[in-house]
Design an enzyme around this catalytic site. Sequence first.
Site, PDB file in Angstrom:
ATOM      1  N   GLY A  21       3.785  86.531 -30.198  1.00 23.22           N
ATOM      2  CA  GLY A  21       2.390  86.188 -30.423  1.00 23.22           C
ATOM      3  C   GLY A  21       2.138  85.957 -31.888  1.00 23.22           C
ATOM      4  O   GLY A  21       3.076  85.751 -32.667  1.00 23.22           O
ATOM      5  N   LYS A  41       7.069  96.190 -31.632  1.00 22.48           N
ATOM      6  CA  LYS A  41       6.523  94.923 -32.131  1.00 22.48           C
ATOM      7  C   LYS A  41       6.990  94.724 -33.559  1.00 22.48           C
ATOM      8  O   LYS A  41       6.638  95.495 -34.466  1.00 22.48           O
ATOM      9  CB  LYS A  41       5.006  94.923 -32.050  1.00 22.48           C
ATOM     10  CG  LYS A  41       4.344  93.692 -32.656  1.00 22.48           C
ATOM     11  CD  LYS A  41       2.874  93.601 -32.292  1.00 22.48           C
ATOM     12  CE  LYS A  41       2.700  93.273 -30.826  1.00 22.48           C
ATOM     13  NZ  LYS A  41       1.298  92.918 -30.504  1.00 22.48           N
ATOM     14  N   ASP A 134      -9.783  90.914 -32.627  1.00 23.88           N
ATOM     15  CA  ASP A 134      -9.012  89.856 -31.965  1.00 23.88           C
ATOM     16  C   ASP A 134      -8.999  90.093 -30.453  1.00 23.88           C
ATOM     17  O   ASP A 134      -7.993  89.882 -29.788  1.00 23.88           O
ATOM     18  CB  ASP A 134      -7.579  89.816 -32.517  1.00 23.88           C
ATOM     19  CG  ASP A 134      -6.867  88.510 -32.156  1.00 23.88           C
ATOM     20  OD1 ASP A 134      -7.556  87.493 -31.932  1.00 23.88           O
ATOM     21  OD2 ASP A 134      -5.624  88.510 -32.080  1.00 23.88           O
TER      22      ASP A 134
END
Length: 725
Positions: A21, A41, A134
């Site tokens: 992403g 991540k 977000d």
Amino acid sequence: MSFEAGSRLGHYEILSSVGAGGMGEVYRAKDLQLGREVATKLLLEEVSADPERLARFEREARVLASLNHNNIATLHGFETDEDTSFLVMELVDGETLAERIARGPIPVDEAIPLFIQIAEGLEAAHEKGVIHRDLKPANIKVLVNGKVKILDFGLAKAMTDDTGDSGDGSLSMSPTRTMAATQRGEILGTAAYMSPEQARGREVDQRTDVWAFGACLFEALSGRRAFQGGDATDVMASVLAREPNWEALEPALPALLRRLVKRCLDKDRRRRVPDIGYVLFELQELGDPSDIDRRSGNALSEPVRSTSAMAIGAAALSGALVAAIALWGLRSEPAPQPPLHTILTGTDSRPMRFEGFLSSFALSPDGLTVAYRTDEGMHLRSVGDLESHKIAEFDTHTPFFSPDSQWLGYSTRAGAIMKVSVRGGPAVTLCKTCGQLSATWGDDGFIYFNSGNNRVDLSRISAEGGEPESIKIKASDEIADLRWTELLPGGKAALVTVHRGGIGAGDTRVAVLDLESGELEELVANGGHAIYASSGHLVYGVDGALMAAPFDLDRRQLTGGAIPIFDGLVTSRLSGAAEFGIAKNGSMAFAKGALNPLPLSTLLWLGPDGQSSPLFTDAGLWGTPSISPDGSQVAMSNGHNESDVWIWDIERETATRFTFEPGIDNSPIWAPDGKTIYWAGNREGGWDIFSRAADGTGGEKRELAAERNLFPRSVTPDGAHLLYE
């Protein structure tokens, strides 16, 4: 950098790739120390390679790790293995909300439980001062058992490359904008859920999450994005200038749910639902299967607190206004609960008329009569009647009742103060030239009023007539205007609304005025038109919401925080007006409808044949149009308290934003050669004249500044002189 299955990151073994992403690669991994599966991540290289940004990210990660809620994916830690920095997060299996929506619109009965959980997660984070920034369907996971998990909470801020002290609002930017994510879908996906203030790069608060929540809810219910476009620029232009296609929502959708989505997606954040907690409250009530009235949209908004209530309906202004009477139901406890509101539909065909700067509505102290303005004049209506009757002519405003409810006072546009018996008869003139804007009738036989004209003043006049006398007020130079006076019990002090930027500046505050000393003390930093309720609460309006806060009458101080007790109140951000009243018996009257009603508009061409046609079809707060000398473009303003100048290209049929600074920009005019545009800009509390090259190159220039407000009107044919007002 990528990793294959079996690779190691510290004491984590990579099992498989989950995806990528705007923030980096995500892998399913096994924690070899604790024997659990997690999500790792990897940070973007530009973050990992910058020691200063990496250190700041680590500080932000510690804050995010403090979030502990069932609907937020837990951040376990931030770790580094050699040159690779990564986050360790809770592994959440399930489909994203985006994947669920891809199968079609989500039925209301399924959507409400999902979004209640999303709102609960947001509320928990907001209470700790963390904003998501977000939020989008791709960042929301729905597990098989129906549980919702919000992903990537607060990482938008952590991933930015600014220090937060530049003052340019860049901290609020989404990670997919600030770091130029390479995936086009990711950019579009983020832009579609940006709030207008976020898209403009301005500072954000929790209301930007409320906006994104509304965009997600719209998409879930309709199956389509609220804001669309071919690329990120088109999408953001849609966010800034266009409304969602409300017809995409099912006609059978509960009216209150439809209104809630609209309030979440109000482009002006001062009119937007201010707190996700209120959204949660509304959804929980809608989700109660026993509350049939609310689900059908027949009740106003609040849960049952009392069993005795009566309401009256009035014809709608723009289909939205209702006058209602309801038992107050508040007690002197720290956390008052909202009262019950119901509507008894009436047959009154006379719509209320609201102007924002002038009050239009009043409730009698005995709670049995309402007075309100219409296009025909001032009308009275008993709660037991279905029709109103006119009691004064059209040129009247600001109704107020005598303490015994037997007389109605009001003002005329000529500045007179009048009174008339509620049983009818001739009106009596008390003062011909008082210039009254707001008034209250005290138990001492005097009418207290503000004369207006951007003055800090308060006067009183006998209810029998005579000469008005001025009341001394000690006010700082920051206060430009004072109005909406309401006497407190005992008659020694009054609640007033203070304007620090003058009427129209949108800065309204509630203060208490000691009538003997003239001292002013601020109580509420954002709100207006406050009234004291016998339950021991200060009740006031702010941005379409009716708020209540516990108030110590003896000390004249608030003793607790305010809670919303009704949403959808007619208020004016410009003057602080709030159309409601409270009777001595605790009854409440209010006008329900659009916040600070400002009609949407588009621009029309008027030809020499007298026929008009739309310049474009998108409705907005368009105004002050100016045609370029060659007739190919139109400069115009769009917006209200945060307006900008836009340029419409007639041949290309495109609108381009021309001004970008915070504040209000309008009244553009063209230089005769079409190479320069001048406009009025309010940046620091006053209107100055600015200019910029019409092609958008270069920065803006302040042409003229003065203590007065200046507006450009024309440029001489030779381009040498500017005429201004």
